[in-house]
Design a protein around this motif. Structure first.
Motif, PDB file in Angstrom:
ATOM      1  N   TRP A   1     -55.132  71.233  69.788  1.00  0.00           N
ATOM      2  CA  TRP A   1     -56.027  72.299  69.315  1.00  0.00           C
ATOM      3  C   TRP A   1     -56.045  73.472  70.284  1.00  0.00           C
ATOM      4  CZ3 TRP A   1     -60.320  74.540  71.568  1.00  0.00           C
ATOM      5  CH2 TRP A   1     -61.088  75.397  70.732  1.00  0.00           C
ATOM      6  N   THR A   2     -56.051  74.675  69.722  1.00  0.00           N
ATOM      7  CA  THR A   2     -56.250  75.888  70.510  1.00  0.00           C
ATOM      8  C   THR A   2     -56.876  76.947  69.624  1.00  0.00           C
ATOM      9  OG1 THR A   2     -55.217  77.589  71.884  1.00  0.00           O
ATOM     10  CG2 THR A   2     -53.919  76.741  70.024  1.00  0.00           C
ATOM     11  N   ILE A   3     -57.679  77.779  70.244  1.00  0.00           N
ATOM     12  CA  ILE A   3     -58.244  78.920  69.516  1.00  0.00           C
ATOM     13  C   ILE A   3     -57.907  80.219  70.236  1.00  0.00           C
ATOM     14  CG2 ILE A   3     -60.506  79.038  70.677  1.00  0.00           C
ATOM     15  CD1 ILE A   3     -61.680  79.258  67.734  1.00  0.00           C
ATOM     16  N   VAL A   4     -57.109  80.125  71.281  1.00  0.00           N
ATOM     17  CA  VAL A   4     -56.827  81.275  72.141  1.00  0.00           C
ATOM     18  C   VAL A   4     -56.343  82.478  71.343  1.00  0.00           C
ATOM     19  CG1 VAL A   4     -55.348  82.138  73.995  1.00  0.00           C
ATOM     20  CG2 VAL A   4     -56.381  79.858  74.177  1.00  0.00           C
ATOM     21  N   ASP A   5     -55.383  82.279  70.453  1.00  0.00           N
ATOM     22  CA  ASP A   5     -54.771  83.396  69.740  1.00  0.00           C
ATOM     23  C   ASP A   5     -55.656  83.963  68.629  1.00  0.00           C
ATOM     24  OD1 ASP A   5     -52.560  83.171  71.349  1.00  0.00           O
ATOM     25  OD2 ASP A   5     -51.408  81.975  69.916  1.00  0.00           O
ATOM     26  N   ARG A   6     -56.805  83.334  68.393  1.00  0.00           N
ATOM     27  CA  ARG A   6     -57.705  83.820  67.339  1.00  0.00           C
ATOM     28  C   ARG A   6     -58.961  84.479  67.894  1.00  0.00           C
ATOM     29  NH1 ARG A   6     -59.110  78.743  64.184  1.00  0.00           N
ATOM     30  NH2 ARG A   6     -58.327  77.594  66.007  1.00  0.00           N
TER      31      ARG A   6
ATOM     32  N   LEU B   1     -73.348  84.038  70.193  1.00  0.00           N
ATOM     33  CA  LEU B   1     -72.768  82.725  70.440  1.00  0.00           C
ATOM     34  C   LEU B   1     -72.801  82.443  71.932  1.00  0.00           C
ATOM     35  CD1 LEU B   1     -71.033  80.210  69.677  1.00  0.00           C
ATOM     36  CD2 LEU B   1     -69.012  81.690  69.923  1.00  0.00           C
ATOM     37  N   ALA B   2     -73.306  81.266  72.296  1.00  0.00           N
ATOM     38  CA  ALA B   2     -73.239  80.792  73.674  1.00  0.00           C
ATOM     39  C   ALA B   2     -72.265  79.624  73.727  1.00  0.00           C
ATOM     40  CB  ALA B   2     -74.615  80.363  74.179  1.00  0.00           C
ATOM     41  N   ILE B   3     -71.166  79.797  74.463  1.00  0.00           N
ATOM     42  CA  ILE B   3     -70.157  78.765  74.641  1.00  0.00           C
ATOM     43  C   ILE B   3     -70.386  78.139  76.009  1.00  0.00           C
ATOM     44  CG2 ILE B   3     -67.683  78.301  74.865  1.00  0.00           C
ATOM     45  CD1 ILE B   3     -67.164  80.681  73.027  1.00  0.00           C
ATOM     46  N   CYS B   4     -70.782  76.882  76.016  1.00  0.00           N
ATOM     47  CA  CYS B   4     -71.217  76.238  77.256  1.00  0.00           C
ATOM     48  C   CYS B   4     -70.287  75.091  77.626  1.00  0.00           C
ATOM     49  CB  CYS B   4     -72.643  75.711  77.099  1.00  0.00           C
ATOM     50  SG  CYS B   4     -73.817  76.985  76.563  1.00  0.00           S
ATOM     51  N   ASN B   5     -69.593  75.224  78.761  1.00  0.00           N
ATOM     52  CA  ASN B   5     -68.779  74.129  79.321  1.00  0.00           C
ATOM     53  C   ASN B   5     -67.650  73.722  78.383  1.00  0.00           C
ATOM     54  OD1 ASN B   5     -72.000  73.414  79.490  1.00  0.00           O
ATOM     55  ND2 ASN B   5     -71.059  73.429  81.526  1.00  0.00           N
ATOM     56  N   SER B   6     -66.969  74.715  77.799  1.00  0.00           N
ATOM     57  CA  SER B   6     -65.995  74.433  76.741  1.00  0.00           C
ATOM     58  C   SER B   6     -64.636  75.032  77.070  1.00  0.00           C
ATOM     59  CB  SER B   6     -66.477  75.027  75.416  1.00  0.00           C
ATOM     60  OG  SER B   6     -67.799  74.641  75.115  1.00  0.00           O
ATOM     61  N   PRO B   7     -63.553  74.368  76.631  1.00  0.00           N
ATOM     62  CA  PRO B   7     -62.221  74.927  76.784  1.00  0.00           C
ATOM     63  C   PRO B   7     -61.799  75.719  75.548  1.00  0.00           C
ATOM     64  CG  PRO B   7     -62.022  72.682  76.015  1.00  0.00           C
ATOM     65  CD  PRO B   7     -63.510  72.971  76.126  1.00  0.00           C
ATOM     66  N   ALA B   8     -60.867  76.650  75.753  1.00  0.00           N
ATOM     67  CA  ALA B   8     -60.311  77.403  74.636  1.00  0.00           C
ATOM     68  C   ALA B   8     -59.074  76.729  74.063  1.00  0.00           C
ATOM     69  CB  ALA B   8     -59.969  78.823  75.071  1.00  0.00           C
ATOM     70  N   SER B   9     -58.560  75.724  74.750  1.00  0.00           N
ATOM     71  CA  SER B   9     -57.473  74.919  74.205  1.00  0.00           C
ATOM     72  C   SER B   9     -57.474  73.558  74.881  1.00  0.00           C
ATOM     73  CB  SER B   9     -56.107  75.596  74.389  1.00  0.00           C
ATOM     74  OG  SER B   9     -55.500  75.245  75.616  1.00  0.00           O
ATOM     75  N   MET B  10     -57.023  72.536  74.165  1.00  0.00           N
ATOM     76  CA  MET B  10     -56.992  71.201  74.745  1.00  0.00           C
ATOM     77  C   MET B  10     -55.877  71.063  75.767  1.00  0.00           C
ATOM     78  SD  MET B  10     -59.651  69.772  73.750  1.00  0.00           S
ATOM     79  CE  MET B  10     -59.398  68.091  74.341  1.00  0.00           C
ATOM     80  N   GLN B  11     -54.819  71.839  75.644  1.00  0.00           N
ATOM     81  CA  GLN B  11     -53.769  71.803  76.655  1.00  0.00           C
ATOM     82  C   GLN B  11     -54.308  72.299  77.997  1.00  0.00           C
ATOM     83  OE1 GLN B  11     -50.792  70.378  76.610  1.00  0.00           O
ATOM     84  NE2 GLN B  11     -50.581  70.935  78.775  1.00  0.00           N
ATOM     85  N   LEU B  12     -55.095  73.363  77.963  1.00  0.00           N
ATOM     86  CA  LEU B  12     -55.721  73.840  79.189  1.00  0.00           C
ATOM     87  C   LEU B  12     -56.683  72.794  79.749  1.00  0.00           C
ATOM     88  CD1 LEU B  12     -56.453  77.559  78.206  1.00  0.00           C
ATOM     89  CD2 LEU B  12     -54.728  76.724  79.829  1.00  0.00           C
ATOM     90  N   TRP B  13     -57.392  72.102  78.867  1.00  0.00           N
ATOM     91  CA  TRP B  13     -58.308  71.041  79.286  1.00  0.00           C
ATOM     92  C   TRP B  13     -57.551  69.914  79.984  1.00  0.00           C
ATOM     93  CZ3 TRP B  13     -63.626  70.262  78.921  1.00  0.00           C
ATOM     94  CH2 TRP B  13     -64.083  68.942  79.023  1.00  0.00           C
TER      95      TRP B  13
END
Length: 307
Positions: free
Chosen positions: A235-240, A136-148
């Motif tokens: 949205w967040t995916i941090v904890d997963r 997987l290549a994650i390009c220019n992406s946040p792990a949560s919208m709150q961080l964004w």
């Protein structure tokens, strides 16, 4: 339908999905490299269509692999659903669409590259641990919208007082279509979204189709890249992220609206991960530094191909 792209062959397909169709563009290399696995490209937005990432099709002839682009459901050349309720547009919908595209083409082992929202979607796919996902290549992406949102606030604070005032005033008044607000937005975009001026035509084309029918973007995101009032705002995916098994590359630009704090959780929590920051680039690194971007991605893909 068959076109030509350099030495490659390009085919277009309509894949049945959700009572409509997903439009898919497949770039077949002129010479396939042994062991080079297909790459599935996930565009951003949500709702920006594939046009602005279509230059990644050059990886077909550069690496000898098949490259699959598609317009996610609800935008571009795929079926639109402007009448759908807001809760219809979920990450789960787009994960199912990705799975449907794989099944239609019989794709087994493959790589995924997601840009911006596409990287968020790629992470949503990877935490489900599909056996066929080789990298997987994650390009220019946040792990949560709150961080964004927090990152966007920091970048906005560095704009001129006049630009900040225009943004704040029109957001408070709900007049985000006012020309003054749009002009202030353009200042942010030219610093942190794409530093090529004028904007590349591929980006213009994606933005134009989104503005013509903005259901997904406005519903999930909001009116622009930094005023996040849509359904994805929590949205967040941090904890997963510790569930991700696929080797992962995380990339960003030096001046990216995806600030380092937004993507650091990917680096901290994904077990097999590497990262790369492109000096002088921003959010659309692949348009600003296309050859360098593809070179970094190519090396990563090759390291995880069949050998």
């Amino acid at each position: 339908m068959v076109h030509t792209l350099a030495m490659s062959k390009v085919t277009e397909h309509l894949v049945p999905f959700e009572g409509g169709e997903t439009w898919v563009r497949v770039t077949h290399p002129a010479d396939s490299a042994p062991g080079a696995l297909p790459l599935v490209v996930l565009h951003g937005g949500p709702g920006m269509a594939h046009d602005y990432v279509q230059n990644l099709a050059a990886l077909a002839d550069e690496t000898g692999r098949t490259v699959v682009h598609y317009d996610q459901f609800g935008c571009g050349r795929s079926t639109h659903r402007p009448e759908a309720p807001p809760d219809y547009w979920t990450p789960e919908l787009f994960v199912r669409e990705y799975e449907t595209v794989l099944e239609f083409f019989g794709l087994a082992d493959h790589h995924v590259l997601g840009q911006s929202w596409g990287g968020m979607l790629g992470a949503e796919i990877a935490v489900r641990r599909p056996a066929s996902l080789r990298s997987l290549a994650i390009c220019n992406s946040p792990a949560s919208m709150q961080l964004w949102v927090e990152g966007a606030a920091e970048l906005r604070a560095a704009l001129s007082p006049e630009t900040q005032d225009a943004l704040d005033r029109h957001e408070a008044d709900g007049t985000t279509s006012d020309p003054e607000y749009l002009a202030a937005t353009a200042v942010f975009y030219e610093r942190h979204v794409c530093r090529v001026v004028p904007m590349p035509q591929d980006f213009v084309d994606s933005e134009a189709q989104m503005e013509a029918e903005p259901t997904i973007y406005h519903t999930m995101n909001g009116p622009n890249e930094f005023h996040i009032i849509g359904t994805m705002r929590d949205w967040t995916i941090v904890d997963r992220l510790d569930a991700v098994e696929a080797p992962t590359l995380v990339v960003a630009g030096e001046f990216d609206e995806a600030t380092p704090a937004t993507w650091q959780p990917f680096v901290d929590r994904i077990p097999d991960v590497s990262s790369h920051v492109f000096p002088g680039a921003s959010h659309c690194t692949h348009l600003e530094q296309p050859e360098t971007f593809r070179s970094v991605v190519s090396r990563f893909l090759a390291a995880h191909d069949d050998v």
